[in-house]
Design a protein around this motif. Structure first.
Motif, PDB file in Angstrom:
ATOM      1  N   ASN A 341     -17.255  20.685  15.204  1.00  0.00           N
ATOM      2  CA  ASN A 341     -16.959  20.389  13.807  1.00  0.00           C
ATOM      3  C   ASN A 341     -18.189  19.809  13.128  1.00  0.00           C
ATOM      4  O   ASN A 341     -18.832  18.893  13.669  1.00  0.00           O
ATOM      5  CB  ASN A 341     -15.799  19.397  13.680  1.00  0.00           C
ATOM      6  N   LEU A 342     -18.505  20.324  11.956  1.00  0.00           N
ATOM      7  CA  LEU A 342     -19.625  19.863  11.162  1.00  0.00           C
ATOM      8  C   LEU A 342     -19.122  19.429   9.794  1.00  0.00           C
ATOM      9  O   LEU A 342     -18.170  20.017   9.264  1.00  0.00           O
ATOM     10  CB  LEU A 342     -20.665  20.973  10.974  1.00  0.00           C
ATOM     11  N   THR A 343     -19.763  18.437   9.199  1.00  0.00           N
ATOM     12  CA  THR A 343     -19.371  17.987   7.868  1.00  0.00           C
ATOM     13  C   THR A 343     -20.601  17.772   6.996  1.00  0.00           C
ATOM     14  O   THR A 343     -21.707  17.553   7.492  1.00  0.00           O
ATOM     15  CB  THR A 343     -18.560  16.678   7.921  1.00  0.00           C
ATOM     16  N   GLY A 344     -20.386  17.832   5.688  1.00  0.00           N
ATOM     17  CA  GLY A 344     -21.433  17.555   4.709  1.00  0.00           C
ATOM     18  C   GLY A 344     -20.800  17.229   3.372  1.00  0.00           C
ATOM     19  O   GLY A 344     -19.642  17.571   3.122  1.00  0.00           O
ATOM     20  N   LYS A 345     -21.548  16.592   2.503  1.00  0.00           N
ATOM     21  CA  LYS A 345     -21.016  16.250   1.183  1.00  0.00           C
ATOM     22  C   LYS A 345     -20.938  17.478   0.287  1.00  0.00           C
ATOM     23  O   LYS A 345     -20.077  17.569  -0.589  1.00  0.00           O
ATOM     24  CB  LYS A 345     -21.894  15.174   0.527  1.00  0.00           C
ATOM     25  N   THR A 346     -21.854  18.413   0.492  1.00  0.00           N
ATOM     26  CA  THR A 346     -21.911  19.641  -0.300  1.00  0.00           C
ATOM     27  C   THR A 346     -22.033  20.834   0.636  1.00  0.00           C
ATOM     28  O   THR A 346     -22.320  20.682   1.833  1.00  0.00           O
ATOM     29  CB  THR A 346     -23.122  19.632  -1.239  1.00  0.00           C
ATOM     30  N   TYR A 347     -21.855  22.045   0.085  1.00  0.00           N
ATOM     31  CA  TYR A 347     -22.011  23.244   0.913  1.00  0.00           C
ATOM     32  C   TYR A 347     -23.456  23.382   1.402  1.00  0.00           C
ATOM     33  O   TYR A 347     -23.699  23.804   2.535  1.00  0.00           O
ATOM     34  CB  TYR A 347     -21.606  24.493   0.129  1.00  0.00           C
ATOM     35  N   SER A 348     -24.419  23.025   0.555  1.00  0.00           N
ATOM     36  CA  SER A 348     -25.813  23.151   0.977  1.00  0.00           C
ATOM     37  C   SER A 348     -26.129  22.156   2.095  1.00  0.00           C
ATOM     38  O   SER A 348     -26.880  22.476   3.026  1.00  0.00           O
ATOM     39  CB  SER A 348     -26.757  22.950  -0.217  1.00  0.00           C
ATOM     40  N   GLU A 349     -25.554  20.952   2.024  1.00  0.00           N
ATOM     41  CA  GLU A 349     -25.755  19.988   3.106  1.00  0.00           C
ATOM     42  C   GLU A 349     -25.090  20.484   4.388  1.00  0.00           C
ATOM     43  O   GLU A 349     -25.643  20.346   5.483  1.00  0.00           O
ATOM     44  CB  GLU A 349     -25.176  18.628   2.705  1.00  0.00           C
TER      45      GLU A 349
END
Length: 380
Positions: A341-349
């Motif tokens: 599982n990966l997470t980011g604040k934005t799609y680019s992040e």
């Protein structure tokens, strides 16, 4: 409180892990040998199924392909959630298509095949581009055949004539020129309350899910409403309790149901890090009568399946916003070994984390990862 799960694979394991902080005990039935086991160690608990049912407060399933004798026994206890009717609909495409038609839920045009000669009529009415699915026991691309052009029909009929189509009919579906595959994971509680996770976009390779991204990009309110209406119709039809996943094809501004899964679902694994309350915890909450948890996405998430390999570097754990979930299995081709599982604040992040992750993986085993990262990087 005690919960007994039919099936002892990774989904039962993750439900167990979600239940522990709630003070709920979870055991599992190995449906292959009819034994009651610990969902983590798989160690036999030296307990008969009958005694386990008696001791449990509620029964549930981790997958829909539970042998019918066990399912009947579970249903007769009065403790099974969701009920056997819903579970059987997910296990049998003939039942599934029947309920979709009954509820006027859009799905692919199809014909039910109980003898190979009926394929001729299916081609006449649906065209010569078909996907043919076994009505039972097909998953991850198994039990499926494709007709790409009419010249393949005789060879395909010869292959399918070896099957017992009276016992296990086929579903011949018109091949849909869909734009993408989406899934809605939702949960319904004992009192009928419903929570939805955001729609996820799913990328498959050779019939298996490889990557899910949630919330799916470019989702309109119209698409959300279509997906949620289909979910509501299904759960009301079955008086459903627990997590239900509905898979869709997006064709323009419309959604067609591909499959329903009466259980926690692979495309919902991102909820472990991407939401306050994972699908596993919400399933346990629902079937035990606890309040449902928040399903709103914290940011952007991706789930990457680890399939048929174990030669990745565990140094991937050094990546910020990266979480490894392993199932404790021995390697086998096309076998799901775990997920990341990966997470980011934005799609680019999120795309940046995906690109970094690729450096720690045998990339040939993750064919959708970098292309999807490139697409996400272009959104923000």
């Amino acid at each position: 409180m005690k919960v007994l799960i039919y099936g002892s694979g990774q989904l039962a394991q993750m439900m167990y892990l979600a239940a522990v902080p709630l003070g709920i005990q979870v055991s599992a039935v190995d449906v292959g040998n009819h034994t009651v086991v610990d969902p983590i160690s798989k160690r036999s608990l030296e307990l008969s199924i009958e005694d386990a049912i008696e001791q449990a407060d509620v029964l549930s399933v981790e997958f829909e392909h539970v042998p019918e004798d066990l399912l009947e026994q579970a249903q007769s206890s009065g403790k099974l959630l969701p009920n056997s009717e819903a579970i059987l609909a997910g296990a049998d495409r003939v039942r599934e298509k029947a309920v979709l038609s009954k509820l006027a839920i859009a799905n692919s045009e199809h014909r039910i095949i109980t003898q190979v000669e009926q394929l001729d009529e299916a081609v006449e009415t649906l065209g010569d581009k078909l996907i043919i699915k076994a009505s039972r026991d097909g998953y991850d691309g198994y039990g499926q055949w494709r007709l790409a052009h009419i010249e393949q029909l005789d060879s395909l009929k010869n292959t399918l004539s070896q099957l017992d189509l009276q016992n296990v009919p086929l579903i011949a579906e018109k091949m849909v020129p869909f734009e993408r595959e989406l899934s809605l994971v939702g949960v319904r509680g004992l009192q009928g309350d419903i929570q939805f996770y955001p729609l996820a976009e799913n990328l498959h390779h050779q019939g298996q899910l490889h990557v899910s991204v949630a919330p799916a990009p470019d989702i309109t309110e119209n698409l959300n409403q279509q997906a949620q209406l289909a979910f509501k119709k299904l759960v009301e039809e079955y008086d459903y309790v627990g997590v239900l996943a509905v898979e869709f094809f997006q064709v323009g501004d419309s959604l067609l149901v591909n499959e329903i899964a009466p259980r926690v679902h692979n495309s919902g694994h991102w909820t472990q890090q991407g939401t306050d309350t994972s699908q596993f915890e919400n399933h346990i909450r629902a079937i035990t009568g606890l309040p449902l948890g928040n399903t709103k996405a914290k940011g952007k998430s991706a789930m990457i399946n680890i399939i048929g390999c174990d030669d990745y570097s565990t140094d991937l754990l050094s990546i910020k916003n990266c979480h490894l979930h392993l199932y404790g299995k021995t390697v086998r081709p096309k076998r799901k070994m775990g997920h990341i599982n990966l997470t980011g604040k934005t799609y680019s992040e999120l795309a940046e984390v995906m690109t970094t992750l690729a450096k720690f993986l045998p990339i040939q085993a993750f064919p959708k990862l970098l292309d999807e990262a490139d697409k996400l990087a272009a959104i923000d």
